[in-house]
Design an enzyme around this catalytic site. Structure first.
Site, short mmCIF file in Angstrom:
data_model
loop_
_atom_site.label_atom_id
_atom_site.label_comp_id
_atom_site.label_asym_id
_atom_site.label_seq_id
_atom_site.Cartn_x
_atom_site.Cartn_y
_atom_site.Cartn_z
N TRP A 143 67.89 143.54 -50.50
CA TRP A 143 66.95 144.62 -50.78
C TRP A 143 67.20 145.32 -52.12
CZ3 TRP A 143 69.86 143.78 -46.41
CH2 TRP A 143 69.17 143.31 -45.28
N ASP A 144 68.11 144.80 -52.94
CA ASP A 144 68.49 145.46 -54.20
C ASP A 144 69.07 146.85 -53.92
OD1 ASP A 144 68.91 145.88 -56.88
OD2 ASP A 144 66.81 146.23 -57.38
#
Length: 682
Positions: free
Chosen positions: A362-363
């Site tokens: 998801w960064d």
């Protein structure tokens, strides 16, 4: 094109969006209808409380501002108390200077962010500009004392814009007037670590090659700006340590985020630490299936490192492995990535590590400086590490061991990733402190200024996977809430040691992420899908699109406030207060200032007199809040966006609050090159 770790490049559309909201607000107000009833904005994020006085702070703690975070611990606390809640309303501009950084660099102006926080050392305010010039100013007048220009190239495209968040200071033993007996260290957009004489700004010739060391990436770059240094180096004893910022989502086999340590005098390399464990004997390698650690990159430290000089430890906030949104090529928890890692500052050996996100898709980098605080509980002091995150969660760990100081539990999270993905079945969650911003969004929560607008948002939300935090990226499209810009970001948090109070600003905006199967060789895929950002993620079976989740009118589909300021009691984990941060004044037509919060880039500072100072928002103000209640007490106008963390100090009997006001080109705030100092009237 690769994108950047700090996750702040997607704020620009919100400027247009908020302008549209302001127009609707104007029509509403002219019609005699309250905007709150038209929009249905009940500020459900507000929490009213009051911090308790816990103890008297140790004398001398918080004196001066000798490091980017106030001190090497990242406290962002000052014992300066001349400015108080009672007189803060009298603040005025004491001096304002233009750094001149933009002169002759018009071609690069649209790729800048003035994010610096000055330090006060040896009767000088020292800062860096967007283009890595280092400038020393007189603390009471802003008059320039010296300047060093490293002549960085401006014809490229850096991974994280042209920016520099701060510089660091080292003082050796011996004659104070000897050349380079004390030094200023700074990193550059072209990945040099530079040592300058504190008194003159001249390069320290014996450091590396004529005053600088080039930090080499682990592999060939696709373009020069793919690898840079944006945050202030860390210094422990006679060791200077730097991380790096690397463009992400371009490829799986990417540069790794090696942390480099050098001798402060000679520039000789001392040790390196690779957050992707390529050493076969490293126990963390077991969390990388097969040989995936040998072919995965990043997990770099692009934010600020903290130092516990007493223990000889440095604390790294690491980021996600490459690429951010597919991990089928790196099955396992991927330990050291997305973690707080404590290292021996002399050797680089791992003392302990705590992972905030397992197998990140998801960064959700660890974006902020780890806060090394002393918390009073049960009648005694406890040394902790407090880590704020993009997810809106706050982890509080024992500084000696890395074990949770406030309890953390593994909770089951959504499963069912794309073909080839292997998800972590659980993720760590703090038990006592709930998320500081929302992480669930249902269609009936959709925001809109008209029924049509809200209906469109509700449909868009319905089309996405949205099973809460850590819903995996999908071909259908997945809600990312908070988005990659946070929650918290590089601005980090501030700590009031007298009240056990952690103060942090967070963003409250939703986005979507969609994976698309990579086309066969010879076929093409559109790089733009509904205006979304595109990333190729070479070496994976998918390409990625992502963008803020906006309505047809360009407004966020997630309900406001879109920016919050909150305070957490680190002894109990309780959220003491939470407030909307930022208005639409510089975004909406006619300067309409709706108090609905805006995304923010930059962080807060706390003073002994009970004040919180913060800029950061998308309106051009520096604000002061009551640290006990979160009530806004004052705001001072800035000549450009204040996307930086302020600092404060006493000099010549007068307290100053200083902030860089130069805006953020990607966020769409006003660009400039000013440093502004506020003080009480003489």
């Amino acid at each position: 094109m690769a994108t950047t770790k700090p996750g702040n490049r997607k704020l620009a559309p919100l400027k247009v969006a908020l302008a549209i909201l302001g127009l609707f607000a104007a029509v509403s107000l002219l019609g005699g209808t309250a905007i709150w009833s038209v929009l249905g904005l009940a500020d459900d994020l507000d929490i009213d409380g009051r911090a308790a006085q816990v103890r008297t702070v140790e004398p001398g703690f918080g004196a001066g501002w000798g490091a980017y975070g106030g001190d090497a611990l990242g406290s962002r606390y000052s014992n300066a108390a001349q400015i108080t809640p009672e007189n803060v309303g009298d603040l005025e501009i004491a001096w304002q200077v233009s750094t001149g950084a933009l002169e002759g660099r018009d071609s690069a102006r649209s790729r800048t962010a003035f994010q610096t926080t000055p330090i006060l050392v040896e009767d000088q305010l020292v800062l860096c500009t967007q283009f890595n010039e280092v400038i020393a100013l007189a603390p009471d007048t802003g008059e320039e004392i010296w300047r060093h220009d490293p002549q960085i190239p401006i014809d490229g495209r850096p991974a994280n814009q042209f920016t520099c968040r701060g510089v660091s200071y080292w003082q050796g033993e011996g004659a104070d007037d000897a050349p380079c007996s004390s030094r200023i260290f700074t990193g550059t957009v072209d990945a040099r670590l530079i040592a300058l004489d504190t008194h003159t700004g001249r390069p320290c010739a014996e450091f590396g090659d004529g005053g600088s060391v080039r930090v080499e990436p682990s592999m060939s770059l696709r373009w020069p700006g793919e690898f840079q240094i944006t945050s202030a180096p860390a210094i422990t004893g006679d060791v200077v340590i730097t991380g790096s910022a690397i463009g992400d989502n371009l490829r799986t086999d990417a540069p790794v985020g090696i942390v480099h340590a050098y001798d402060v005098r000679s520039g000789e390399p001392l040790w390196t630490f690779n957050p992707v464990p390529r050493d076969p004997d490293d126990p963390a390698r077991e969390s990388w299936a097969g040989n995936s650690a040998d072919t995965t990159g990043h997990a770099n430290v692009w934010s600020t490192i903290s130092v516990d000089a007493q223990r000889g430890l440095v604390f790294l906030p690491t980021s996600s492995p490459s690429p951010d949104y597919f991990g089928g090529n790196r099955v396992g928890d991927n330990r050291y990535a997305n973690s707080v890692v404590a290292l021996d500052g002399r050797t680089g050996e791992v003392a302990w590590h705590f992972q905030t996100v397992h197998h990140d898709l998801w960064d959700y980098d660890v974006p902020a400086q780890p806060g090394l605080y002393q918390v009073w509980k049960d009648g005694r002091a406890h040394d902790v590490v407090a880590q704020v995150t993009k997810t809106g969660l706050v982890f509080v760990l024992d500084r000696e061991t890395g074990e949770p100081f406030l309890p953390v539990e593994e909770r089951t999270v959504p499963q069912g990733g794309v073909e080839g993905e292997v998800l972590s079945p659980t993720q760590p969650f703090p038990v006592r402190t709930p998320p500081l911003v929302r992480n669930t969004l249902d269609p009936w929560d959709a925001f809109g200024v008209t029924l049509w607008d809200r209906w469109a948002c509700a449909n868009a939300i319905s089309d996405l996977r949205r099973e809460g935090l850590y819903t995996p990226p999908s071909e259908r499209g997945t809600l990312a809430y908070p988005f990659t810009g946070g929650g918290a970001n590089w601005g980090s948090a501030a700590f009031d040691p007298g009240r056990n109070l952690l103060v942090v600003n967070m963003n409250n905006v939703a986005a979507f992420v969609r994976l698309t199967r990579r086309p066969d060789e010879g076929e093409e895929i559109d790089a733009i899908e509904d205006g979304a950002e595109f990333a190729p993620m070479e070496g994976s079976p998918y390409v990625m699109h992502r963008a803020p989740l906006l309505s047809p009118l360009g407004l966020p589909c997630s309900p406001p406030p879109w920016g919050v300021l909150a305070a957490v009691d680190l002894a109990s984990g309780e959220i003491v207060w939470r407030r909307t941060l930022g208005t639409t004044e510089d975004l909406a037509p006619g300067g309409i200032a709706l108090d609905i919060g805006t995304p923010s880039l930059g962080g807060p500072v706390v003073t002994a007199s009970g004040l919180v100072f913060i800029g950061a928002t998308m309106d051009d103000y520096l604000r002061a809040f009551d640290v006990e209640t979160g009530r806004e007490l004052w705001k001072g106008r800035l000549p450009a966006g204040g996307q930086a963390t302020p600092m404060t100090y006493r000099y010549g009997g007068r307290q100053y609050v200083v902030i860089a006001a130069g805006g953020h080109s990607t966020a769409g705030t006003r660009i400039g090159d000013s440093l502004v100092a506020f003080a009480l009237p003489e």
